[in-house]
Design a protein around this motif. Sequence first.
Motif, PDB file in Angstrom:
ATOM      1  N   THR A  46       0.854  -1.159  -0.038  1.00  0.00           N
ATOM      2  CA  THR A  46       0.179  -0.125  -0.098  1.00  0.00           C
ATOM      3  C   THR A  46       0.702   1.431   0.127  1.00  0.00           C
ATOM      4  O   THR A  46       1.187   1.696  -0.934  1.00  0.00           O
ATOM      5  CB  THR A  46      -0.773  -0.057   1.154  1.00  0.00           C
ATOM      6  OG1 THR A  46      -0.345  -0.141   2.627  1.00  0.00           O
ATOM      7  CG2 THR A  46      -1.898  -1.220   1.192  1.00  0.00           C
ATOM      8  N   LEU A  47       1.461   1.529   1.009  1.00  0.00           N
ATOM      9  CA  LEU A  47       2.145   2.740   1.482  1.00  0.00           C
ATOM     10  C   LEU A  47       3.374   2.870   0.514  1.00  0.00           C
ATOM     11  O   LEU A  47       3.861   3.791  -0.139  1.00  0.00           O
ATOM     12  CB  LEU A  47       2.469   3.019   2.800  1.00  0.00           C
ATOM     13  CG  LEU A  47       1.242   3.472   3.701  1.00  0.00           C
ATOM     14  CD1 LEU A  47       2.044   3.565   4.971  1.00  0.00           C
ATOM     15  CD2 LEU A  47       0.615   4.611   3.488  1.00  0.00           C
ATOM     16  N   GLU A  48       4.049   1.505   0.251  1.00  0.00           N
ATOM     17  CA  GLU A  48       5.422   1.478  -0.358  1.00  0.00           C
ATOM     18  C   GLU A  48       5.240   1.258  -1.700  1.00  0.00           C
ATOM     19  O   GLU A  48       6.368   0.786  -2.460  1.00  0.00           O
ATOM     20  CB  GLU A  48       6.287   0.896   0.494  1.00  0.00           C
ATOM     21  CG  GLU A  48       6.347   1.262   1.784  1.00  0.00           C
ATOM     22  CD  GLU A  48       7.134   0.368   2.797  1.00  0.00           C
ATOM     23  OE1 GLU A  48       7.803  -0.703   2.270  1.00  0.00           O
ATOM     24  OE2 GLU A  48       7.398   0.584   4.080  1.00  0.00           O
TER      25      GLU A  48
ATOM     26  N   LYS B 222      -0.453   8.866  -4.685  1.00  0.00           N
ATOM     27  CA  LYS B 222       0.999   8.167  -4.411  1.00  0.00           C
ATOM     28  C   LYS B 222       2.000   8.645  -5.743  1.00  0.00           C
ATOM     29  O   LYS B 222       2.985   8.502  -5.771  1.00  0.00           O
ATOM     30  CB  LYS B 222       1.027   6.970  -4.140  1.00  0.00           C
ATOM     31  CG  LYS B 222       0.258   6.579  -2.706  1.00  0.00           C
ATOM     32  CD  LYS B 222       0.226   5.111  -2.479  1.00  0.00           C
ATOM     33  CE  LYS B 222      -0.571   4.182  -3.314  1.00  0.00           C
ATOM     34  NZ  LYS B 222      -0.475   2.796  -3.049  1.00  0.00           N
ATOM     35  N   SER B 223       1.109   8.585  -6.880  1.00  0.00           N
ATOM     36  CA  SER B 223       1.935   8.260  -8.193  1.00  0.00           C
ATOM     37  C   SER B 223       2.066   9.493  -8.884  1.00  0.00           C
ATOM     38  O   SER B 223       2.796   9.525 -10.093  1.00  0.00           O
ATOM     39  CB  SER B 223       1.131   7.272  -9.201  1.00  0.00           C
ATOM     40  OG  SER B 223       0.659   6.119  -8.327  1.00  0.00           O
TER      41      SER B 223
ATOM     42  N   SER C 295       8.878  12.055  -7.652  1.00  0.00           N
ATOM     43  CA  SER C 295       7.835  12.249  -7.345  1.00  0.00           C
ATOM     44  C   SER C 295       7.448  13.502  -6.802  1.00  0.00           C
ATOM     45  O   SER C 295       8.043  14.231  -6.277  1.00  0.00           O
ATOM     46  CB  SER C 295       7.809  11.519  -5.800  1.00  0.00           C
ATOM     47  OG  SER C 295       6.866  11.761  -5.056  1.00  0.00           O
ATOM     48  N   LYS C 296       5.927  13.927  -6.930  1.00  0.00           N
ATOM     49  CA  LYS C 296       5.502  15.340  -6.868  1.00  0.00           C
ATOM     50  C   LYS C 296       5.274  15.455  -5.522  1.00  0.00           C
ATOM     51  O   LYS C 296       4.984  16.577  -4.835  1.00  0.00           O
ATOM     52  CB  LYS C 296       4.475  15.429  -7.722  1.00  0.00           C
ATOM     53  CG  LYS C 296       3.803  16.725  -7.826  1.00  0.00           C
ATOM     54  CD  LYS C 296       2.278  16.853  -8.551  1.00  0.00           C
ATOM     55  CE  LYS C 296       1.842  18.208  -8.498  1.00  0.00           C
ATOM     56  NZ  LYS C 296       2.507  19.036  -9.073  1.00  0.00           N
ATOM     57  N   ILE C 297       4.889  14.405  -4.552  1.00  0.00           N
ATOM     58  CA  ILE C 297       4.744  14.338  -2.964  1.00  0.00           C
ATOM     59  C   ILE C 297       5.908  14.679  -2.228  1.00  0.00           C
ATOM     60  O   ILE C 297       6.771  13.974  -2.160  1.00  0.00           O
ATOM     61  CB  ILE C 297       4.280  13.057  -2.704  1.00  0.00           C
ATOM     62  CG1 ILE C 297       3.278  12.517  -3.928  1.00  0.00           C
ATOM     63  CG2 ILE C 297       3.453  13.327  -1.437  1.00  0.00           C
ATOM     64  CD1 ILE C 297       2.064  13.605  -4.225  1.00  0.00           C
TER      65      ILE C 297
ATOM     66  N   GLU D  58      11.858   3.311  -3.699  1.00  0.00           N
ATOM     67  CA  GLU D  58      11.778   3.537  -2.235  1.00  0.00           C
ATOM     68  C   GLU D  58      10.187   4.509  -2.136  1.00  0.00           C
ATOM     69  O   GLU D  58       9.882   4.661  -3.208  1.00  0.00           O
ATOM     70  CB  GLU D  58      12.900   4.584  -1.633  1.00  0.00           C
ATOM     71  CG  GLU D  58      12.916   5.866  -2.545  1.00  0.00           C
ATOM     72  CD  GLU D  58      13.620   6.993  -2.122  1.00  0.00           C
ATOM     73  OE1 GLU D  58      13.876   7.115  -0.967  1.00  0.00           O
ATOM     74  OE2 GLU D  58      14.882   7.505  -3.091  1.00  0.00           O
ATOM     75  N   PRO D  59       9.839   4.203  -0.782  1.00  0.00           N
ATOM     76  CA  PRO D  59       8.428   4.849  -0.535  1.00  0.00           C
ATOM     77  C   PRO D  59       8.620   6.167  -1.065  1.00  0.00           C
ATOM     78  O   PRO D  59       9.245   7.001  -0.499  1.00  0.00           O
ATOM     79  CB  PRO D  59       8.174   4.499   0.720  1.00  0.00           C
ATOM     80  CG  PRO D  59       9.264   3.356   1.206  1.00  0.00           C
ATOM     81  CD  PRO D  59      10.295   3.711   0.552  1.00  0.00           C
ATOM     82  N   VAL D  60       7.344   6.764  -1.775  1.00  0.00           N
ATOM     83  CA  VAL D  60       7.070   8.038  -1.682  1.00  0.00           C
ATOM     84  C   VAL D  60       6.137   8.826  -0.696  1.00  0.00           C
ATOM     85  O   VAL D  60       5.739   8.140   0.357  1.00  0.00           O
ATOM     86  CB  VAL D  60       6.168   8.304  -2.991  1.00  0.00           C
ATOM     87  CG1 VAL D  60       6.839   7.756  -4.376  1.00  0.00           C
ATOM     88  CG2 VAL D  60       4.709   7.980  -2.996  1.00  0.00           C
ATOM     89  N   GLY D  61       6.310   9.927  -0.510  1.00  0.00           N
ATOM     90  CA  GLY D  61       5.666  10.753   0.416  1.00  0.00           C
ATOM     91  C   GLY D  61       6.117  11.003   1.832  1.00  0.00           C
ATOM     92  O   GLY D  61       7.501  10.702   2.105  1.00  0.00           O
ATOM     93  N   PRO D  62       5.389  11.206   2.924  1.00  0.00           N
ATOM     94  CA  PRO D  62       6.124  11.462   4.315  1.00  0.00           C
ATOM     95  C   PRO D  62       6.812  10.562   4.578  1.00  0.00           C
ATOM     96  O   PRO D  62       6.356   9.280   4.478  1.00  0.00           O
ATOM     97  CB  PRO D  62       4.927  12.078   5.000  1.00  0.00           C
ATOM     98  CG  PRO D  62       3.808  12.485   3.843  1.00  0.00           C
ATOM     99  CD  PRO D  62       3.969  11.545   2.862  1.00  0.00           C
TER     100      PRO D  62
END
Length: 346
Positions: free
Chosen positions: A172-174, A235-236, A267-269, A334-338
């Motif tokens: 999910t997150l990753e 996420k994408s 990534s835009k996040i 690698e995971p995106v976001g915070p």
Amino acid sequence: MAAEEPLPNPGIEPHTPRPTDVDKKAEKRAERQVATFFGLSMICTILFVVAYFALDIKDDPDTIGGLGASNVALGLSLGFALLLIGIGVIQWARKLMADVEIVEYRHPATSSQEDREATLAALSQGLEESGIGRRPLVRNTLLGSVALLGIPAVVALADLGPVATKSVRKRTLETTFWRSGTRVVNDVTGLPIKADDLEIGQLVNGEPEGLVHVPEHREGVTYLEGAALQIEKTKSAVIAVRMQPDEITFSRRSPENWSVAGILVYSKICTHVGCPISLWEQQTHHLLCPCHQSTFDLADGGRVVFGPAARPLPQLPITVDDEGYLVAQSDFNEPVGPSYWERDSE
């Protein structure tokens, strides 16, 4: 200072005792009625939990009269659980609590110590007159019905999402919608981005093909709908930038084969709290997050050069397909976001 005498009687009828004040059978009957309301409330709470797990809301949801059976059952059971407690308390107050007229004298501002003690005594008297100590059936059913109301709140916590175990986070997150061969498309028009069409210094906001709907869907591409679409969009989302190849600082984190003719995709996040970012300064190659001013150097693997962000922007490995369009080599590595404290994939 002595309290003033109350006003003369304005015409209030003499007090009439209630049936429960003079008839022990009526009193017991009222007590059983109140306990019944509290007991029915407990049953409704249990029905809420049963409906939560028993009624299907997924592929072929159960319905009642054309409405979602789960919503109807949960709403009615929880609504009646609260309503029955309210009715029980009202009946308790009307038929079983003390039925007397009370006169309260006003005081200037701060009450005297004697008045405070009198207030505490009145509260103690009110507690005694409510009969809660002398009526264990009413007291216990009330406590039971109120205590059970916490169960729906605990059960409904499951709707916040699955428990974030390592395997759940991995899928999910990753994980995002990007796959090997997925085209990078403009996030507004849905048109694929050709490497030759990007100019030096240009930034384009993009999405993976399949998340932006176009009049004619390309054969073989999966296009998401509904909640799944919105989840993947969070996420994408990416940004594609082009700069002079000799201005890019390639490192072990950002290999040279992840770019195409000076084109990089990130990534835009934001890695601070997840804001979408695209404030691009082409001369310095810096990307600024508008929320908390985290600044990333896109010429140096998305490295953080200022602000509270603790990680570089994840970079998407890209190449071009046979038609010259930008495509992903794979998902982000690698995971995106915070960041989050369970992160263990780095």
